[in-house]
Design a protein around this motif. Sequence first.
Motif, PDB file in Angstrom:
ATOM      1  N   GLY A 141       0.838  -1.195   0.000  1.00  0.00           N
ATOM      2  CA  GLY A 141       0.000   0.000   0.000  1.00  0.00           C
ATOM      3  C   GLY A 141       0.866   1.235   0.000  1.00  0.00           C
ATOM      4  O   GLY A 141       1.833   1.326  -0.753  1.00  0.00           O
ATOM      5  N   LEU A 142       0.552   2.188   0.858  1.00  0.00           N
ATOM      6  CA  LEU A 142       1.359   3.407   0.923  1.00  0.00           C
ATOM      7  C   LEU A 142       2.494   3.289   1.930  1.00  0.00           C
ATOM      8  O   LEU A 142       3.149   4.282   2.257  1.00  0.00           O
ATOM      9  CB  LEU A 142       0.475   4.619   1.215  1.00  0.00           C
ATOM     10  CG  LEU A 142      -0.476   4.994   0.074  1.00  0.00           C
ATOM     11  CD1 LEU A 142      -1.297   6.221   0.437  1.00  0.00           C
ATOM     12  CD2 LEU A 142       0.290   5.237  -1.228  1.00  0.00           C
ATOM     13  N   TYR A 159      -4.815   0.500  -1.409  1.00  0.00           N
ATOM     14  CA  TYR A 159      -4.317   0.009  -2.695  1.00  0.00           C
ATOM     15  C   TYR A 159      -2.919   0.498  -3.053  1.00  0.00           C
ATOM     16  O   TYR A 159      -2.238  -0.133  -3.864  1.00  0.00           O
ATOM     17  CB  TYR A 159      -5.297   0.373  -3.811  1.00  0.00           C
ATOM     18  CG  TYR A 159      -6.710  -0.141  -3.620  1.00  0.00           C
ATOM     19  CD1 TYR A 159      -6.962  -1.354  -2.989  1.00  0.00           C
ATOM     20  CD2 TYR A 159      -7.809   0.578  -4.079  1.00  0.00           C
ATOM     21  CE1 TYR A 159      -8.258  -1.831  -2.823  1.00  0.00           C
ATOM     22  CE2 TYR A 159      -9.107   0.104  -3.932  1.00  0.00           C
ATOM     23  CZ  TYR A 159      -9.331  -1.093  -3.299  1.00  0.00           C
ATOM     24  OH  TYR A 159     -10.612  -1.556  -3.153  1.00  0.00           O
ATOM     25  N   GLY A 160      -2.502   1.625  -2.497  1.00  0.00           N
ATOM     26  CA  GLY A 160      -1.186   2.159  -2.845  1.00  0.00           C
ATOM     27  C   GLY A 160      -1.106   2.569  -4.304  1.00  0.00           C
ATOM     28  O   GLY A 160      -2.129   2.818  -4.953  1.00  0.00           O
ATOM     29  N   TYR A 161       0.121   2.666  -4.807  1.00  0.00           N
ATOM     30  CA  TYR A 161       0.333   3.003  -6.208  1.00  0.00           C
ATOM     31  C   TYR A 161       0.862   1.770  -6.941  1.00  0.00           C
ATOM     32  O   TYR A 161       1.728   1.065  -6.439  1.00  0.00           O
ATOM     33  CB  TYR A 161       1.333   4.157  -6.362  1.00  0.00           C
ATOM     34  CG  TYR A 161       1.611   4.422  -7.820  1.00  0.00           C
ATOM     35  CD1 TYR A 161       0.635   5.009  -8.607  1.00  0.00           C
ATOM     36  CD2 TYR A 161       2.793   4.012  -8.417  1.00  0.00           C
ATOM     37  CE1 TYR A 161       0.840   5.194  -9.965  1.00  0.00           C
ATOM     38  CE2 TYR A 161       3.015   4.197  -9.772  1.00  0.00           C
ATOM     39  CZ  TYR A 161       2.025   4.788 -10.540  1.00  0.00           C
ATOM     40  OH  TYR A 161       2.223   4.954 -11.882  1.00  0.00           O
ATOM     41  N   GLY A 162       0.376   1.517  -8.143  1.00  0.00           N
ATOM     42  CA  GLY A 162       0.795   0.331  -8.896  1.00  0.00           C
ATOM     43  C   GLY A 162      -0.012  -0.881  -8.452  1.00  0.00           C
ATOM     44  O   GLY A 162      -1.058  -0.742  -7.819  1.00  0.00           O
ATOM     45  N   PRO A 163       0.473  -2.071  -8.806  1.00  0.00           N
ATOM     46  CA  PRO A 163      -0.289  -3.276  -8.477  1.00  0.00           C
ATOM     47  C   PRO A 163      -0.622  -3.332  -6.985  1.00  0.00           C
ATOM     48  O   PRO A 163       0.225  -3.027  -6.152  1.00  0.00           O
ATOM     49  CB  PRO A 163       0.665  -4.417  -8.853  1.00  0.00           C
ATOM     50  CG  PRO A 163       1.704  -3.823  -9.727  1.00  0.00           C
ATOM     51  CD  PRO A 163       1.755  -2.366  -9.461  1.00  0.00           C
ATOM     52  N   TYR A 164      -1.849  -3.712  -6.693  1.00  0.00           N
ATOM     53  CA  TYR A 164      -2.273  -3.855  -5.294  1.00  0.00           C
ATOM     54  C   TYR A 164      -1.928  -5.275  -4.862  1.00  0.00           C
ATOM     55  O   TYR A 164      -2.490  -6.247  -5.361  1.00  0.00           O
ATOM     56  CB  TYR A 164      -3.772  -3.588  -5.206  1.00  0.00           C
ATOM     57  CG  TYR A 164      -4.433  -3.985  -3.914  1.00  0.00           C
ATOM     58  CD1 TYR A 164      -3.928  -3.564  -2.685  1.00  0.00           C
ATOM     59  CD2 TYR A 164      -5.577  -4.780  -3.912  1.00  0.00           C
ATOM     60  CE1 TYR A 164      -4.550  -3.926  -1.503  1.00  0.00           C
ATOM     61  CE2 TYR A 164      -6.210  -5.141  -2.740  1.00  0.00           C
ATOM     62  CZ  TYR A 164      -5.689  -4.711  -1.536  1.00  0.00           C
ATOM     63  OH  TYR A 164      -6.308  -5.069  -0.368  1.00  0.00           O
ATOM     64  N   TYR A 199      -5.311   4.002   3.354  1.00  0.00           N
ATOM     65  CA  TYR A 199      -5.604   3.704   1.955  1.00  0.00           C
ATOM     66  C   TYR A 199      -4.991   2.361   1.610  1.00  0.00           C
ATOM     67  O   TYR A 199      -3.803   2.144   1.799  1.00  0.00           O
ATOM     68  CB  TYR A 199      -5.016   4.814   1.060  1.00  0.00           C
ATOM     69  CG  TYR A 199      -5.266   4.593  -0.406  1.00  0.00           C
ATOM     70  CD1 TYR A 199      -6.581   4.489  -0.874  1.00  0.00           C
ATOM     71  CD2 TYR A 199      -4.223   4.470  -1.321  1.00  0.00           C
ATOM     72  CE1 TYR A 199      -6.826   4.267  -2.221  1.00  0.00           C
ATOM     73  CE2 TYR A 199      -4.464   4.258  -2.668  1.00  0.00           C
ATOM     74  CZ  TYR A 199      -5.769   4.156  -3.109  1.00  0.00           C
ATOM     75  OH  TYR A 199      -6.021   3.939  -4.437  1.00  0.00           O
TER      76      TYR A 199
END
Lengths: 503, 503
Positions: free
Chosen positions: B196-197, B211-216, B209
Amino acid sequence: MATTQILPKGVSAREFVRALAEFGRIVGEDYVIRSDEQLLPYRKAMLPEQPEPLICSAVVIPANVEEIQGILKICNRHRIPIWPISTGRNFGYGSATPATPGQVVLELRRLNRILDVDAELGTALVEPGVTYQQLQDHLKERNIPLWLDFPAPGPLVGPVGNTLERGGGQTPYGDHFGHCCGMEVVLADGAILRTGLGGVENSNSWQCYRYGYGPYLDGIFTQSNFGIVTKLGLWLMPAPPAHRTFLVQYPEDADLAKAVDVIRPLRLDRTIGNFGVLFNAALALTSFVRKADLHDGPGAVPDARIFAAARERGITPWMYSFSLYGRPEIVEVNSRVVTAAFEQSGAVVIPDIHDPMQVNELSLETFRLLNWTEGGGLAWFAPVCPNRGADMRNQHHLAKSIMSDHGLDFMTGATCIGREIENVMPLVFNPASAEESQRADACMRRLIREFTAAGYGIYRTGTNYMDLVASLHGATNLEVNRRLKRALDPNGILAPGKSGIQI
Amino acid sequence: MATTQILPKGVSAREFVRALAEFGRIVGEDYVIRSDEQLLPYRKAMLPEQPEPLICSAVVIPANVEEIQGILKICNRHRIPIWPISTGRNFGYGSATPATPGQVVLELRRLNRILDVDAELGTALVEPGVTYQQLQDHLKERNIPLWLDFPAPGPLVGPVGNTLERGGGQTPYGDHFGHCCGMEVVLADGAILRTGLGGVENSNSWQCYRYGYGPYLDGIFTQSNFGIVTKLGLWLMPAPPAHRTFLVQYPEDADLAKAVDVIRPLRLDRTIGNFGVLFNAALALTSFVRKADLHDGPGAVPDARIFAAARERGITPWMYSFSLYGRPEIVEVNSRVVTAAFEQSGAVVIPDIHDPMQVNELSLETFRLLNWTEGGGLAWFAPVCPNRGADMRNQHHLAKSIMSDHGLDFMTGATCIGREIENVMPLVFNPASAEESQRADACMRRLIREFTAAGYGIYRTGTNYMDLVASLHGATNLEVNRRLKRALDPNGILAPGKSGIQI
């Protein structure tokens, strides 16, 4: 008919021509696009132009999964990178353009079947070319009382592309990835993976249950380049018996933190039924005026002019629009609760407004903001903000000061998800002006750097900025993504550079 | 003190002794367990015994992430497979036992810090050794009005282990994986991934949050063996201002389908606030009588006796217990709605019952079912059922007839998730009887085969059945999991066989 000179990286002109001919034998020559004129729409990114433009070398348009498998074989043989798109309208994030120059766009619009809708369970199974419009028409024609949840470019785009980018919308099903269920993924070697319970022979529960048995894989096929999703299961919301949309107006620019601290508990306890949009006066003004009407200087429109123009039109510095959904009695109870809460904090609450996206109506209203300047340049800066007044105030000040340094107007249309807010800010600029485009580009890069340096993350970014954003979200994260990439696509033919991931 | 003769596969006695000594130098000798007496509690699976017992060779108990990294180095060097557990009480799914014989259990109970609770945002960050009891005490001591959502073995287990197995509970946050946010994962090579983040330096949004950035990525670390999760973010529900629990009783065994078709729309529109439990008379009876009180024959208790014994105690063939949560006015409106709906379909509705798991109270009531027979054998059969009356009836008939063939009593405590029901059926048997244990084992294998042959999938299974279940959920799925395994754990040292995955 001029043929493009742009080639995929490391591929000779001769080999490329051979590959295109092979594509043609699979999909038919009409579905291989290679002339500059025909490629024009695929090359319009809306984003600031880069020193080496991120444009495709050709487009290939398969009709079905078998043709995709055939294309992949050719790509593996010739090491041709392909950039899959569904409708290719990822506006403000790069539209149909690839993350590195010269990739072949793989357009999936011909895979446009609605394979299943289960009215009882509220599920659907669709292909990447299916648009929200098409799916809504399908439901309406059959009187199926299920709602869709659209992203901003609603009627033009489809659920597969948007969900894979982890887009959002404005009903209680606004977290699109959170409401998808089951994927069919064509891997780089042509193998077909059905995630979740899709691997069970004659599965009757593929669209009912997301996680399947063993590792839950769906997440790795979002914002990534690990496979080509050719079918996606969706959960659709039963049409609510009643709904009511509100507009909350805060009179002072300094009220932002207060607004957020009222919204948070009402979102966490699910009183407010959707994310809603928390937006500022400048964004609201884009529906009524152009920047040039307010300001002829080179920089951002001064606050005083923004607020004066807003006041004239009944717009306040901060506004929040959201909806309640459910049985009429429940909407009534919650109406009293939200009205009291916002009024107590000094806001004016206007009930019964109309916002199409919040009530299953397709609309392109969001993109009125493109009228702000000439030329239609748009790049979204989309950091994640903890759903807390102090953090939103902090992001507001940080973003506004950076944008102002670069002569851009601060706007935000933030969606109040739950524990976080996606503080989605458009950079609107004229791409015809190289100077303005460069300013927007520099501004975006500084925003990304300064926000991550302050501990904030980025939810999504345009093709221009993927490497930069990925580099700031953890070295181990990027390395793990690379390892997964090499495991699933050893030749690196699928969308190299997507989310910063290459083999 | 007898030392176990069991060795990890492919590891010589000499090398194993050397590895254990090396573990001891890292964690301290007291935290390496290798005598048969001390290993006994780690070897009790509750599941039917297998020809080659699935028991560990030793246990190593690190105190922190650095020690885990040290252990992994040793495991990679000597190719020692380790089976991570948090509290190791995965009752009915194998408890602390590994999926292949001789693995070293990596017990994480000493990593037991509650690292953060954010009362405002409703988030927590915990280590694998933290129990629900510990976290609840922490909240109560500080008067933080956040609820937890427990699985059946609530007080004995913790959120990390249960979430990674994708367990569920009985409040609106019952989908545990769906309410976790951010993981710290130690990979096989010792690298530390924060999903995630969590990869953003000084991230302030890791628990906000998902999902983060890029693939979850989070999903791939559940029901899998791709890494060791050492920190997990949780979302906690704000304590609701009111709640009310109901018991619905259907008078006929044939009412099951009707019950489901009433429940589905009330779950899909979120009127019913939690999954609830749809359970049959036999399961309810386990709280009051033992099998031997009703029946002295060798097979399943005949229906007539079950229903007669049930009638005497006010128990009906099918019951559904669920809760409403929210503002008192809303609970009142929804009470009227659900009462009318169930009564209209011929059920008796009893309001204001008490079920601890539905209202943030820790309890072990579920495991009263272990009183049914001697010996405490328990194996859960947990297929996924579309939330549709006809499918539940079909699963009921199929399971009951198979169980009856094997002399086992049909019981179910199904959770009505949304679009699917997790139709969780306990096989209760006496493991002291080899014959009974073999019957339970054969029954389970037949259930798994016949349900998947009918198109149903399995949500979760015990260590005994992982290979079988994985083999029936898609060859490509298993192959993709293997590819990911090889990418993240090339020596295959982490929990080989978990969910059927080996390198």
